[in-house]
Design an enzyme around this catalytic site. Structure first.
Site, PDB file in Angstrom:
ATOM      1  N   HIS A  27       0.837  -1.205   0.000  1.00 57.30           N
ATOM      2  CA  HIS A  27       0.000   0.000   0.000  1.00 57.30           C
ATOM      3  C   HIS A  27       0.873   1.257   0.000  1.00 57.30           C
ATOM      4  O   HIS A  27       1.317   1.712   1.055  1.00 57.30           O
ATOM      5  CB  HIS A  27      -0.884  -0.002   1.242  1.00 57.30           C
ATOM      6  N   HIS A 258      -4.006   3.498  -3.345  1.00 57.46           N
ATOM      7  CA  HIS A 258      -4.156   2.929  -1.993  1.00 57.46           C
ATOM      8  C   HIS A 258      -3.432   1.597  -1.808  1.00 57.46           C
ATOM      9  O   HIS A 258      -2.611   1.474  -0.902  1.00 57.46           O
ATOM     10  CB  HIS A 258      -5.647   2.747  -1.658  1.00 57.46           C
ATOM     11  N   GLU A 407     -17.618  -4.130  24.572  1.00 56.84           N
ATOM     12  CA  GLU A 407     -16.816  -5.355  24.670  1.00 56.84           C
ATOM     13  C   GLU A 407     -15.594  -5.323  23.758  1.00 56.84           C
ATOM     14  O   GLU A 407     -14.494  -5.718  24.151  1.00 56.84           O
ATOM     15  CB  GLU A 407     -17.670  -6.593  24.324  1.00 56.84           C
ATOM     16  N   HIS A 469     -28.663 -15.390  24.589  1.00 62.62           N
ATOM     17  CA  HIS A 469     -27.629 -15.284  25.617  1.00 62.62           C
ATOM     18  C   HIS A 469     -26.926 -16.605  25.921  1.00 62.62           C
ATOM     19  O   HIS A 469     -25.942 -16.618  26.661  1.00 62.62           O
ATOM     20  CB  HIS A 469     -28.234 -14.725  26.914  1.00 62.62           C
TER      21      HIS A 469
HETATM   22  C1  LIG Z   1     -11.366  -4.550   9.863  1.00 60.86           C
HETATM   23  C2  LIG Z   1     -10.846  -4.339   8.483  1.00 60.86           C
HETATM   24  N1  LIG Z   1     -11.714  -4.308   7.455  1.00 60.86           N
HETATM   25  C3  LIG Z   1     -11.264  -4.172   6.187  1.00 60.86           C
HETATM   26  C4  LIG Z   1      -9.934  -4.070   5.937  1.00 60.86           C
HETATM   27  C5  LIG Z   1      -9.420  -3.971   4.500  1.00 60.86           C
HETATM   28  N2  LIG Z   1      -8.978  -2.596   4.253  1.00 60.86           N
HETATM   29  C6  LIG Z   1      -7.681  -2.253   4.326  1.00 60.86           C
HETATM   30  S1  LIG Z   1      -7.452  -0.608   4.150  1.00 60.86           S
HETATM   31  C7  LIG Z   1      -9.096  -0.349   3.966  1.00 60.86           C
HETATM   32  C8  LIG Z   1      -9.674   1.041   3.812  1.00 60.86           C
HETATM   33  C9  LIG Z   1      -8.797   1.966   3.161  1.00 60.86           C
HETATM   34  O1  LIG Z   1      -9.180   3.272   3.376  1.00 60.86           O
HETATM   35  P1  LIG Z   1      -8.464   4.171   4.444  1.00 60.86           P
HETATM   36  O2  LIG Z   1      -8.653   3.588   5.759  1.00 60.86           O
HETATM   37  O3  LIG Z   1      -8.977   5.547   4.250  1.00 60.86           O
HETATM   38  O4  LIG Z   1      -6.950   4.099   4.075  1.00 60.86           O
HETATM   39  P2  LIG Z   1      -6.192   4.874   2.906  1.00 60.86           P
HETATM   40  O5  LIG Z   1      -6.937   4.572   1.642  1.00 60.86           O
HETATM   41  O6  LIG Z   1      -6.253   6.300   3.242  1.00 60.86           O
HETATM   42  O7  LIG Z   1      -4.834   4.300   2.896  1.00 60.86           O
HETATM   43  C10 LIG Z   1      -9.798  -1.526   4.019  1.00 60.86           C
HETATM   44  C11 LIG Z   1     -11.278  -1.630   3.862  1.00 60.86           C
HETATM   45  C12 LIG Z   1      -9.056  -4.094   7.034  1.00 60.86           C
HETATM   46  N3  LIG Z   1      -7.748  -4.014   6.889  1.00 60.86           N
HETATM   47  N4  LIG Z   1      -9.538  -4.205   8.291  1.00 60.86           N
END
Ligand SMILES: Cc1ncc(C[n+]2csc(CCOP(=O)(O)OP(=O)(O)O)c2C)c(N)n1
Length: 660
Positions: A27, A258, A407, A469
């Site tokens: 990334h 990204h 939680e 539960h």
């Molecule tokens: C709990 C979780 N859900 C989904 C992902 C997959 N994932 C990685 S980055 C991301 C989102 C990217 O957007 P952002 O957080 O704004 O990061 P940026 O594009 O700015 O690097 C997702 C959905 C993850 N790593 N963790």
């Protein structure tokens, strides 16, 4: 030649994009966008010592947006951490490289926690900030005064856990917590406007946070905001307006930067645009030197700190070492032995949650590093005892946290408390809601943290609250997590022993599943030895000629003993094995296992929950008795009857099986 600020930041950018390109995966966008913020933080504010990454009073830096891992590896490498060499960076995302796809916690490396599942780092940071306050209160603000800094992305702040964790941080007024929000308005699917329209200022102010806004590419603005945050009496969120993929002519500001390599052609264009005329992985000497200087300052920070510590009274220093560095648990064995002997005399009928309560009460009298809590079920989980002193925003001189109905936030916070060092967190909820903690429990196990989960109301035995539960598949699900010990004790003796194992285990978190309903004392003889240590042991044998082995856990050990008596009346002899911890039993030598659960016996397993984790013990001809459907709302004895878990019905099953 003086090195300019943007050259320092560009060193991060190019290490990141070149490593991602070489790995052909990763990334690049986030490290390119946040390089300026990170450079300001490390250059002017963060106190850390690459020569001693474990220095207790270091500021913690957490990359909650773990997908941008190259940002962290670049920073650690440039500042001179031995753990991350240029070759490690070249091996980004390759087998056994410290530069793994997402940051993986390893003590002493500068990687403070494992991140990647979005939101978890924010929860960990709250735990670390609470830990800092606890230590500050114990040892004084001239000795402990570190900050916790986090980089969080849009995704981090969209996750539910961020709402829980940030709300708790505001409530506790964690003044030393600073979150940089990488407000680039881009996530994987495109613009964040596709899915979110939160007003972050209102959101964070309503939690009781400071909210600051900066241009995330403006050195002065960023630095000023950090200085302002450091004087605050509340946690601070600095919203940094950034451009994802900063410097990329065709991909900046777009989701395309990204999560995939930029490509050789685009990288050439970035080199041109940012005037970076260096080969991949080559950082000009003067830039390296400047970064090294930033890292080298840490030695002086630590030296000054050590001097002020030396001036304090020696007892304070030795207490700090004893609790923080060694997390001393001496005295535990003796205490447990004494308690076991006491209860052997009394043989009390107690719900195992009450057994846990008396265990906690005695353990906390000798272990100040135990930090308890519950997600609003203190009275039900029996986590709070007369030794519990509540932590609140005005006073961190305590050992108990009211986490509220959060939680997931609680579990991630407990990971943070453990990661800070020296503290042993335990926290409770109902076993059914372990599902709400699961992603963080998985990370406790992955990181090998000593975190203790107290999950009460561990079966249909909770009765009238019904199927919403009553846990069914939860124990099996937890047992499927590697490096997690799942305990289900049967009486006070086992509960004390399970607590002892949990506290002694070095790199394995524990779940202790506890009953709502009373159980009798089943321990046949008092022994110094911890019987639960091997995962299972023989409780009772009606004759050495027995050909039935009943293996049960928790509340079902009582049922197994009753079945044994009835079988005996019918001239069927049996052995009852209590198995409070499958994980520990499964790693015993084959002989131990086959002596306890013989090949040629009819093995009958008994647990009021999913049978899936028990199937491995019955070989060809046994019986797995449990429940593989949702529970029912009724008084608990009726529910047991409904699911055929009564003496009579079990005896019928066994007799039928023996006739086959
Ligand atoms: C709990 C979780 N859900 C989904 C992902 C997959 N994932 C990685 S980055 C991301 C989102 C990217 O957007 P952002 O957080 O704004 O990061 P940026 O594009 O700015 O690097 C997702 C959905 C993850 N790593 N963790």
């Amino acid at each position: 030649m003086t090195v300019k600020f943007n050259q320092l930041a560009n060193a991060i950018r190019f290490l990141s994009i070149d490593a991602v390109q070489k790995a052909n995966s990763g990334h690049p966008g986030m490290p390119m966008g946040m390089a300026d913020v990170a450079t300001v933080l490390f250059k002017y504010h963060l106190r850390f010592n690459p020569k001693n990454p474990n220095w207790i009073n270091r500021d913690r830096f957490i990359l909650s947006a773990g997908h941008g891992s190259m940002l962290l590896y670049s920073l650690l490498h440039l500042c001179g951490y031995k753990s991350i060499s240029i070759n490690d960076i070249k091996n980004f995302r390759q087998l056994n490289s410290i530069c793994a796809g997402h940051p993986e916690y390893k003590k002493g490396t500068g990687i403070e926690t494992t991140t990647g599942p979005l939101g978890q780092g924010l929860g960990n940071a709250v735990g670390m900030a609470i830990a800092e306050e606890i230590f500050e209160k114990k040892f004084g603000s001239s000795i402990i005064n570190n900050k916790t800094y986090v980089i969080a992305s849009d995704g981090d702040l969209m996750e539910g856990i961020s709402h829980e964790a940030m709300s708790l941080a505001g409530h506790l007024k964690l003044k030393n917590l600073v979150v940089f929000f990488d407000n680039n308005k881009i996530s994987i699917d495109g613009a964040t406007s596709l899915s979110v329209s939160d007003n972050y200022k209102k959101r964070f102010e309503s939690y009781g946070w400071n909210f600051l806004e900066v241009n995330g590419h403006n050195e002065k603005q960023i630095s000023k905001a950090i200085s302002k945050a450091s004087k605050s009496k509340k946690p601070t969120l600095i919203s940094c307006k950034t451009v994802i993929g900063f410097g990329s002519p065709n991909k900046s500001g777009k989701a395309s930067s990204h999560g995939s390599p930029l490509g050789d052609d685009e990288i050439s264009l970035v080199r041109k645009k940012l005037k970076w005329n260096n080969e991949p992985f080559k950082i000009p000497e003067e830039i390296l030197k400047e970064w090294k200087k930033i890292g080298d300052r840490g030695e002086l920070h630590e030296k000054n700190w050590q001097e002020s510590l030396n001036k304090k009274n020696p007892k304070l220093k030795s207490d700090l070492e004893k609790i923080y560095i060694n997390s001393d648990i001496s005295g535990l064995e003796k205490l447990i032995e004494k308690e076991k002997t006491k209860y052997f005399e009394i043989k009390p009928d107690l719900a195992t949650r009450q057994c846990s309560s008396v265990s906690i009460e005695s353990i906390t009298s000798i272990l100040p590093q135990l930090i308890g809590g519950s997600a609003d079920l203190s009275g039900s989980n029996n986590t709070k005892t007369t030794n519990s002193k509540i932590i609140n925003s005005r006073n961190f001189d305590g050992n108990y946290i009211h986490y509220g109905v959060r939680e997931h936030g609680m579990a991630a916070t407990m990971n943070g408390l453990a990661l800070y060092g020296g503290l042993i967190p335990y926290g409770g909820t109902f076993l059914i809601f372990s599902d709400y903690c699961k992603p963080s429990i998985r990370l406790s196990a992955l990181m090998g943290l000593k975190v203790i989960y107290i999950f009460s109301h561990d079966s249909i035995g909770l009765g009238e609250d019904g199927p919403t539960h009553q846990p069914i598949e939860q124990l099996a699900g937890l047992r499927a997590i590697p490096n997690l010990n799942v305990f289900r004790p049967a009486d006070i003796n086992e509960t004390l022993e399970c607590w002892e194992i949990a506290l002694k285990s070095k790199n394995t978190p524990s779940v202790i599943a506890l009953s709502r309903q009373k159980v009798p004392y089943i321990n046949p003889n008092n022994s110094k030895k911890n019987k639960c240590e091997n995962g299972a042991y023989e409780v009772s044998i009606s004759s050495h000629e027995s050909n039935v082995t009943l293996v049960a856990s928790g509340t079902e050990v009582e049922l197994a003993l009753k079945v044994q008596n009835k079988l005996k009346e019918n001239n069927i002899h049996s052995k009852v094995v209590s198995m409070p911890c499958m994980e520990l039993f499964d790693i015993q030598p084959e002989k131990f296992k086959s002596d306890l659960i013989e090949e040629d016996a009819l093995v009958v397993t008994l647990e009021a929950g999913s049978i899936s984790s028990w199937q491995k013990y019955i070989k060809n001809k046994g019986l797995n008795l449990g429940i593989d459907q949702f529970g029912e709302s009724a008084p608990y004895k009726e529910v047991y009857n409904h699911f055929n878990l009564t003496e009579e019905k079990i005896i019928n099953f066994i007799q039928k099986k023996l006739r086959e």
